[in-house]
Structures are given as C-alpha cells and as structure tokens.
Design a protein around this motif. Structure first.
Motif, short mmCIF file in Angstrom:
data_model
loop_
_atom_site.label_atom_id
_atom_site.label_comp_id
_atom_site.label_asym_id
_atom_site.label_seq_id
_atom_site.Cartn_x
_atom_site.Cartn_y
_atom_site.Cartn_z
N ARG A 1 0.83 -1.21 0.00
CA ARG A 1 0.00 0.00 0.00
C ARG A 1 0.86 1.25 0.00
O ARG A 1 0.54 2.25 -0.67
N ALA A 2 1.96 1.21 0.75
CA ALA A 2 2.87 2.37 0.77
C ALA A 2 3.52 2.58 -0.59
O ALA A 2 3.70 3.72 -1.04
N ARG A 3 3.86 1.47 -1.28
CA ARG A 3 4.45 1.58 -2.61
C ARG A 3 3.45 2.17 -3.60
O ARG A 3 3.80 3.00 -4.44
N ASP A 4 2.18 1.75 -3.52
CA ASP A 4 1.14 2.31 -4.39
C ASP A 4 1.01 3.81 -4.18
O ASP A 4 0.86 4.58 -5.14
N ALA A 5 1.05 4.23 -2.91
CA ALA A 5 0.94 5.65 -2.61
C ALA A 5 2.14 6.42 -3.13
O ALA A 5 2.01 7.53 -3.67
N LEU A 6 3.33 5.83 -3.02
CA LEU A 6 4.54 6.46 -3.53
C LEU A 6 4.50 6.58 -5.05
O LEU A 6 4.88 7.61 -5.62
#
Length: 229
Positions: A28-33
């Motif tokens: 999820r953090a990678r998608d946001a990044l």
C-alpha cells in the motif's frame, strides 16, 4: 553459515502471517509512492540531442518510436572502455520481452556515452535486442546527471530516466540512479516510474488510464506474440 531457525509447520505459518501484514502495508505504501511520483511536474526538453543507433542518427523524439513514453536505461559504457559495465549488463540481462511495454505506449532503450562502433559488437556478444544508442559527442549524459565530474575526471553512474511525448514536444518526467534501480527489470516496475503508470483504472491520479485512447491495463494483457505493434 547462519541458517534460518527450524520450526514446525504451524510455527512457520504463524510467523509468515505476521510478516504478511507488513508486506501488505509495504504494498500500500508503494502504491501511494507511485501515485505521488505520477503527480510530479515535468520539464520540457528543448535541447536537440543527436544519438547514433542501428539506423544511423536519431533525435530524442526518434527514440520514442512513435509511442507516448520513453524509458532510458543509462548504461555505463565510457568512450575509453572496451566493454560495458558488468553491473549494467546484469541489469539488462534481466529485462524481459518488450512487447508488454510497447502495448502500453512505452519504449525502452539503453543509452551510453561510448561510440556506437564500440557498442555494436558488445551488444552482439551479449545477445541483447533492446535498442541501444550512443550519446557520444552530446551533453545528454551530463544533462541527465549520469556522467559527472569528480576531481577533474568524468565518472559514470547507472540510472533510468523517463520521458513523455505530446505531439512534437518531449518532457522529462522522472530519473533515478544507482540504488534506485534495485528491483527494476519487470514491465510493471518500469511503468511505475512513468507519468502514465500501469494505465489501470484504480491508479491515481485518475484519467491516465485512457491516455492512449483506451485502457491498456491488465485487462488487455496478451501473449507477447498477439499484440499489434
């Protein structure tokens, strides 16, 4: 050699499920990044760089091969070297079939400072089909910060730069260097660096999935020999 602890299947499953929570959070953090990266502004490239490739002289717009996006692998190969960088070679070895990138309007090429007559035999030795261009004699490598001056000498570093084409205008959207290349090599990995992304409907910001006229996301994945180029 230090090996993992030996446990029962039940203990392994419990530990695996605990790690999975962190893995999903990282996804999820990678998608946001990635969404924040797609939200970056872009800079118009006004310099008229000239490259040399298999078909002779080429401009930066030529490298797109008519597509909307261009991903450049800055391959370390200085003019005085007899062969390309071993680490860059390992990176290029892992790149799969380019048809899936092309189907999403994205061209991938390698660019080095070495003259093309040096690049050609090394490319043949390695058996690569990725288009490879020489930027010899231009400021391309300096301008995109992969050839740097250090203590009076020119040094090379690996990198990837992404460009977007709007008609005859070309824009620089993103670059990353050295450890920023870790984990790259897959179609989705490269697309995640670009302004249009994977062109999936769920991606932010909205509206990029239809940039090529129709969604080119996962619903249109084909066998690589089924795409119409």
């Amino acid at each position: 050699m230090s090996l993992p602890e030996i446990v029962s299947r039940e203990q392994w499953r419990a530990a695996r499920e605990e790690l999975l929570v962190k893995e999903k959070a990282a996804t999820r953090a990678r998608d946001a990044l990635n969404a924040e990266r797609r939200g970056l502004p872009m800079v118009e490239v006004e310099d008229e760089y000239v490259f040399e490739g298999g078909d002779g002289k080429a401009t930066l717009p030529d490298l797109f091969e008519g597509r909307h996006q261009l991903v450049v692998h800055h391959f370390m190969f200085a003019p005085e070297w007899d062969a390309g960088c071993r680490s860059c070679s390992g990176f290029l070895d892992q790149i799969g079939h380019l048809a899936h990138l092309k189907a999403r309007g994205t061209t991938l090429v390698a660019v080095s400072r070495a003259p093309y007559p040096k690049i050609l035999p090394f490319k043949a030795r390695m058996g690569w089909t990725v288009p490879w261009y020489s930027s010899y004699g231009s400021d391309f490598n300096r301008d995109f910060e992969v050839t740097l001056e250090h203590e009076g000498e020119l040094v090379e570093r690996p990198g990837v730069s992404c460009f977007l084409r709007d008609g005859d205008r070309v824009f620089h959207t993103y670059s990353t260097y050295e450890r920023g290349l870790d984990g790259l090599g897959s179609t989705t990995g490269f697309l995640d660096l670009t302004a249009l992304g994977r062109q999936e409907e769920w991606e932010e910001p909205k509206g990029r999935a239809s940039a090529l006229g129709a969604s080119a996301g996962s619903e249109r994945i084909r066998y690589h020999d089924e795409y119409e180029d």
